[in-house]
Design an enzyme around this catalytic site. Sequence first.
Site, PDB file in Angstrom:
ATOM      1  N   LYS A  36       0.932  -1.308   0.113  1.00  0.00           N
ATOM      2  CA  LYS A  36      -0.030  -0.062   0.110  1.00  0.00           C
ATOM      3  C   LYS A  36       0.907   1.178  -0.044  1.00  0.00           C
ATOM      4  O   LYS A  36       0.289   2.248  -0.495  1.00  0.00           O
ATOM      5  CB  LYS A  36      -1.157   0.096   1.232  1.00  0.00           C
ATOM      6  N   ARG A 131      -7.082   0.957  17.828  1.00  0.00           N
ATOM      7  CA  ARG A 131      -7.446   1.135  16.601  1.00  0.00           C
ATOM      8  C   ARG A 131      -8.598   0.352  15.960  1.00  0.00           C
ATOM      9  O   ARG A 131      -9.583   0.300  17.108  1.00  0.00           O
ATOM     10  CB  ARG A 131      -6.366   1.247  15.517  1.00  0.00           C
TER      11      ARG A 131
HETATM   12  C1  LIG Z   1      -0.728  -1.328   6.590  1.00  0.00           C
HETATM   13  C2  LIG Z   1      -1.146  -2.540   7.363  1.00  0.00           C
HETATM   14  C3  LIG Z   1      -0.333  -3.374   7.567  1.00  0.00           C
HETATM   15  C4  LIG Z   1       1.274  -3.673   7.109  1.00  0.00           C
HETATM   16  O1  LIG Z   1       2.117  -2.736   8.063  1.00  0.00           O
HETATM   17  P1  LIG Z   1       3.593  -2.632   7.860  1.00  0.00           P
HETATM   18  O2  LIG Z   1       4.046  -2.038   8.971  1.00  0.00           O
HETATM   19  O3  LIG Z   1       3.737  -1.863   6.552  1.00  0.00           O
HETATM   20  O4  LIG Z   1       4.072  -3.842   7.833  1.00  0.00           O
HETATM   21  C5  LIG Z   1      -0.617  -4.706   8.187  1.00  0.00           C
HETATM   22  N1  LIG Z   1      -1.932  -4.742   8.754  1.00  0.00           N
HETATM   23  C6  LIG Z   1      -2.706  -3.631   8.327  1.00  0.00           C
HETATM   24  C7  LIG Z   1      -4.143  -3.903   9.017  1.00  0.00           C
HETATM   25  C8  LIG Z   1      -2.567  -2.556   7.688  1.00  0.00           C
HETATM   26  O5  LIG Z   1      -3.446  -1.557   7.692  1.00  0.00           O
END
Ligand SMILES: *Cc1c(COP(=O)(O)O)cnc(C)c1O
Length: 354
Positions: A36, A131
């Site tokens: 993302k 969250r």
């Molecule tokens: C963005 C996201 C991740 C990935 O996080 P990183 O720190 O980039 O590994 C994992 N789980 C959720 C729910 C996220 O929104």
Amino acid sequence: MTYPALFIDSQKIEHNARIVTSMLKGRGIDVVAVPKSTLCHPAVVNAMVKGGAKAIGDSRMENLRRARQDGYSGEAVLLRAPSPARCPEAVEVSDVGLNTEVETVRLLGRAARRRGKDYKVVLMVDLGDLREGVLPERAPSVAKEMASVPGIILHGVGVNLTCYGGVIPTTEKMEELLATKEAIESVLGTRLEVVSGGNSANILMTMEGKSPQGVNQLRIGESIILGTEAVKKTVVPGCHTDAIVIAAEIIEIQRKPSKPIGEIGINAFGAVVTFPDRGVRCRAICAVGRQDLDHDGLTPLYEGIEVIGSSSDHIIVDVEGATGLEIGSVLSFIPSYGSLLKAATSPFVEKVVI
Ligand SMILES: *Cc1c(COP(=O)(O)O)cnc(C)c1O
């Protein structure tokens, strides 16, 4: 091509993906790779899959749709719950979703049935980061309601830490997640397939052997893309930290005092900034700014330079210790996660695959 630019080294990302997925595989953990921060750039998605990712995950439906349109055909995980109106779209672009609201899951089930498919739901549990997630004591009853929705398969439980409250994943937190999973299983009388223990903040504890057996999935973005884990920001052994760099051109380079001259008020962003007086210094301005990145999230890849500030369209760099720079010279930086997210989103930043 034009600058500013993000240079994406797909071989380095593939290498990082391979390091991370094989390290986790050895501990019984599958990787949902999370592109993302690059808006699911096709080169990144491809590299992650080649590097061993079991699925890809993204919080934005637009990004998952892009991945599909670019030919990704594996499992797609929607990491952020959709709004009620967008449940049909969620079912269209993803196979699995992280969810917490029974009402949303009903809408997902209805949309799935309409498409003649089943949709998998991972129930997120809030273990203190505050969250998303249902509180653990509510999880069994919520899970039971979700599992009874036609068109829905309750696929597992998950947790996300470190993102809002800064709560660090520990053995205790993972055990709490596993206990929640067992409580759900005894209410349902069936087994859950997935225990999704977290993100790049879980890498360190997992490498140290502190992730209990039974946690069988992690959702990893940062460690694959930037090569760092998310608790102490240390480099994951063997990973490249320069798989993606941002580059911008110098448009002014002049010797100036280091302290602003005149009466000091707030700057364009509402802050009163103070500067140490270091005398007259050689400073350069790069043609990229806060609209495209955060200046304090940049690590320069050029000897003797220091990022000292920014405005919407400029980054100001102290280049007193550098040689050979002139207007038109290109400076490169390793971005932080936040800077990468902004740069990938900025229409002013060209994305170049190398
Ligand atoms: C963005 C996201 C991740 C990935 O996080 P990183 O720190 O980039 O590994 C994992 N789980 C959720 C729910 C996220 O929104």
